[in-house]
Motif scaffolding. Structure first.
Motif, PDB file in Angstrom:
ATOM      1  N   ARG A  77       0.827  -1.212   0.000  1.00 24.29           N
ATOM      2  CA  ARG A  77       0.000   0.000   0.000  1.00 24.29           C
ATOM      3  C   ARG A  77       0.862   1.263   0.000  1.00 24.29           C
ATOM      4  N   LEU A  78       1.944   1.238   0.748  1.00 28.44           N
ATOM      5  CA  LEU A  78       2.825   2.400   0.784  1.00 28.44           C
ATOM      6  C   LEU A  78       3.498   2.608  -0.574  1.00 28.44           C
ATOM      7  N   ALA A  79       3.943   1.532  -1.198  1.00 36.29           N
ATOM      8  CA  ALA A  79       4.561   1.636  -2.523  1.00 36.29           C
ATOM      9  C   ALA A  79       3.567   2.188  -3.541  1.00 36.29           C
ATOM     10  N   GLN A  80       2.335   1.688  -3.515  1.00 37.27           N
ATOM     11  CA  GLN A  80       1.315   2.159  -4.453  1.00 37.27           C
ATOM     12  C   GLN A  80       1.007   3.644  -4.229  1.00 37.27           C
ATOM     13  N   THR A  81       0.986   4.064  -2.975  1.00 34.89           N
ATOM     14  CA  THR A  81       0.759   5.475  -2.673  1.00 34.89           C
ATOM     15  C   THR A  81       1.896   6.334  -3.240  1.00 34.89           C
ATOM     16  N   CYS A  82       3.123   5.854  -3.099  1.00 33.46           N
ATOM     17  CA  CYS A  82       4.266   6.596  -3.649  1.00 33.46           C
ATOM     18  C   CYS A  82       4.186   6.690  -5.172  1.00 33.46           C
ATOM     19  N   LEU A  83       3.711   5.628  -5.822  1.00 31.79           N
ATOM     20  CA  LEU A  83       3.608   5.624  -7.285  1.00 31.79           C
ATOM     21  C   LEU A  83       2.468   6.499  -7.807  1.00 31.79           C
ATOM     22  N   GLU A  84       1.622   7.014  -6.908  1.00 31.24           N
ATOM     23  CA  GLU A  84       0.575   7.938  -7.342  1.00 31.24           C
ATOM     24  C   GLU A  84       1.179   9.246  -7.865  1.00 31.24           C
ATOM     25  N   ASP A  85       2.396   9.551  -7.430  1.00 29.57           N
ATOM     26  CA  ASP A  85       3.101  10.697  -7.995  1.00 29.57           C
ATOM     27  C   ASP A  85       3.648  10.250  -9.353  1.00 29.57           C
ATOM     28  N   PRO A  86       3.222  10.862 -10.439  1.00 24.84           N
ATOM     29  CA  PRO A  86       3.608  10.392 -11.773  1.00 24.84           C
ATOM     30  C   PRO A  86       5.108  10.466 -12.052  1.00 24.84           C
ATOM     31  N   ARG A  87       5.841  11.208 -11.239  1.00 28.32           N
ATOM     32  CA  ARG A  87       7.298  11.290 -11.437  1.00 28.32           C
ATOM     33  C   ARG A  87       8.021  10.072 -10.900  1.00 28.32           C
ATOM     34  N   VAL A  88       7.401   9.338  -9.996  1.00 30.87           N
ATOM     35  CA  VAL A  88       8.041   8.162  -9.394  1.00 30.87           C
ATOM     36  C   VAL A  88       7.951   6.998 -10.372  1.00 30.87           C
ATOM     37  N   THR A  89       9.116   6.453 -10.736  1.00 31.45           N
ATOM     38  CA  THR A  89       9.135   5.329 -11.680  1.00 31.45           C
ATOM     39  C   THR A  89       9.316   3.991 -10.987  1.00 31.45           C
ATOM     40  N   ARG A  90       9.851   4.012  -9.781  1.00 39.09           N
ATOM     41  CA  ARG A  90      10.092   2.778  -9.025  1.00 39.09           C
ATOM     42  C   ARG A  90      10.052   3.102  -7.542  1.00 39.09           C
ATOM     43  N   ALA A  91       9.465   2.206  -6.759  1.00 38.73           N
ATOM     44  CA  ALA A  91       9.423   2.364  -5.303  1.00 38.73           C
ATOM     45  C   ALA A  91       9.928   1.087  -4.650  1.00 38.73           C
ATOM     46  N   ARG A  92      10.898   1.240  -3.767  1.00 39.43           N
ATOM     47  CA  ARG A  92      11.368   0.124  -2.947  1.00 39.43           C
ATOM     48  C   ARG A  92      10.959   0.444  -1.521  1.00 39.43           C
ATOM     49  N   VAL A  93      10.215  -0.455  -0.910  1.00 34.63           N
ATOM     50  CA  VAL A  93       9.718  -0.248   0.452  1.00 34.63           C
ATOM     51  C   VAL A  93      10.139  -1.432   1.309  1.00 34.63           C
ATOM     52  N   ARG A  94      10.752  -1.120   2.435  1.00 28.91           N
ATOM     53  CA  ARG A  94      11.181  -2.151   3.389  1.00 28.91           C
ATOM     54  C   ARG A  94      10.499  -1.853   4.718  1.00 28.91           C
ATOM     55  N   ILE A  95       9.813  -2.852   5.250  1.00 32.20           N
ATOM     56  CA  ILE A  95       9.125  -2.702   6.526  1.00 32.20           C
ATOM     57  C   ILE A  95       9.721  -3.709   7.500  1.00 32.20           C
ATOM     58  N   GLU A  96      10.175  -3.211   8.618  1.00 24.94           N
ATOM     59  CA  GLU A  96      10.708  -4.078   9.669  1.00 24.94           C
ATOM     60  C   GLU A  96       9.770  -4.011  10.865  1.00 24.94           C
ATOM     61  N   LYS A  97       9.477  -5.175  11.408  1.00 28.51           N
ATOM     62  CA  LYS A  97       8.617  -5.287  12.581  1.00 28.51           C
ATOM     63  C   LYS A  97       9.517  -5.756  13.739  1.00 28.51           C
ATOM     64  N   PRO A  98      10.046  -4.823  14.526  1.00 26.50           N
ATOM     65  CA  PRO A  98      11.055  -5.168  15.537  1.00 26.50           C
ATOM     66  C   PRO A  98      10.609  -6.179  16.590  1.00 26.50           C
ATOM     67  N   LEU A  99       9.324  -6.208  16.903  1.00 23.31           N
ATOM     68  CA  LEU A  99       8.864  -7.112  17.966  1.00 23.31           C
ATOM     69  C   LEU A  99       8.451  -8.493  17.455  1.00 23.31           C
ATOM     70  N   ALA A 100       8.505  -8.706  16.152  1.00 25.08           N
ATOM     71  CA  ALA A 100       7.972  -9.944  15.560  1.00 25.08           C
ATOM     72  C   ALA A 100       8.593 -11.206  16.149  1.00 25.08           C
ATOM     73  N   LEU A 101       9.893 -11.236  16.314  1.00 24.77           N
ATOM     74  CA  LEU A 101      10.571 -12.426  16.825  1.00 24.77           C
ATOM     75  C   LEU A 101      11.363 -12.143  18.098  1.00 24.77           C
ATOM     76  N   ALA A 102      11.040 -11.039  18.759  1.00 28.39           N
ATOM     77  CA  ALA A 102      11.747 -10.664  19.991  1.00 28.39           C
ATOM     78  C   ALA A 102      11.543 -11.733  21.050  1.00 28.39           C
ATOM     79  N   PRO A 103      12.521 -12.044  21.819  1.00 27.34           N
ATOM     80  CA  PRO A 103      13.877 -11.488  21.882  1.00 27.34           C
ATOM     81  C   PRO A 103      14.888 -12.251  21.015  1.00 27.34           C
ATOM     82  N   HIS A 104      14.440 -13.104  20.142  1.00 29.93           N
ATOM     83  CA  HIS A 104      15.332 -13.971  19.374  1.00 29.93           C
ATOM     84  C   HIS A 104      15.960 -13.286  18.164  1.00 29.93           C
TER      85      HIS A 104
END
Length: 117
Positions: A77-104
């Motif tokens: 969804r964030l990448a698609q929102t960024c591509l709504e700007d016609p000047r954007v030709t490519r979007a790379r989005v990285r999402i990290e969820k710090p608590l997903a595997l905590a404390p491992h």
């Protein structure tokens, strides 16, 4: 044509995200990195490039929009929102969820790349 990479790294947002029972109705931190390819013409005008603040606003808007099950969905969804700007030709989005595997683990997440075309 000259291309630039506009980026925001380490953006912290609080989101209701997750599929497990203990995650429902709970806000968790996400760390967001976004990289956008845009054509540039060496102008000194903000109006002729992508403002970093639009990336911040898009991520915060998604987080404020209610529960999302997967980080993959948030990233897409964030990448698609960024591509709504016609000047954007490519979007790379990285999402990290710090608590997903905590404390491992320090974090877990997803990275997606979406291109116009």
């Amino acid at each position: 044509m000259t291309a630039s990479k506009i980026f925001v790294t380490g953006l912290q947002v609080q989101a209701q995200i997750g599929v497990y029972r203990h995650e429902i109705g709970r806000v968790q931190p996400l760390i967001v990195d976004v990289e956008l390819d845009v054509p540039t013409n060496a102008s000194d005008r903000l109006s002729e490039t992508v403002n970093y603040e639009t990336i911040l606003a898009a991520a915060q808007g998604l987080a404020a929009g209610g529960h999302i099950d997967l980080v993959e969905t948030f990233a897409h969804r964030l990448a698609q929102t960024c591509l709504e700007d016609p000047r954007v030709t490519r979007a790379r989005v990285r999402i990290e969820k710090p608590l997903a595997l905590a404390p491992h683990a320090v974090g877990a997440g997803v990275e997606i790349v979406v291109s116009r075309g």
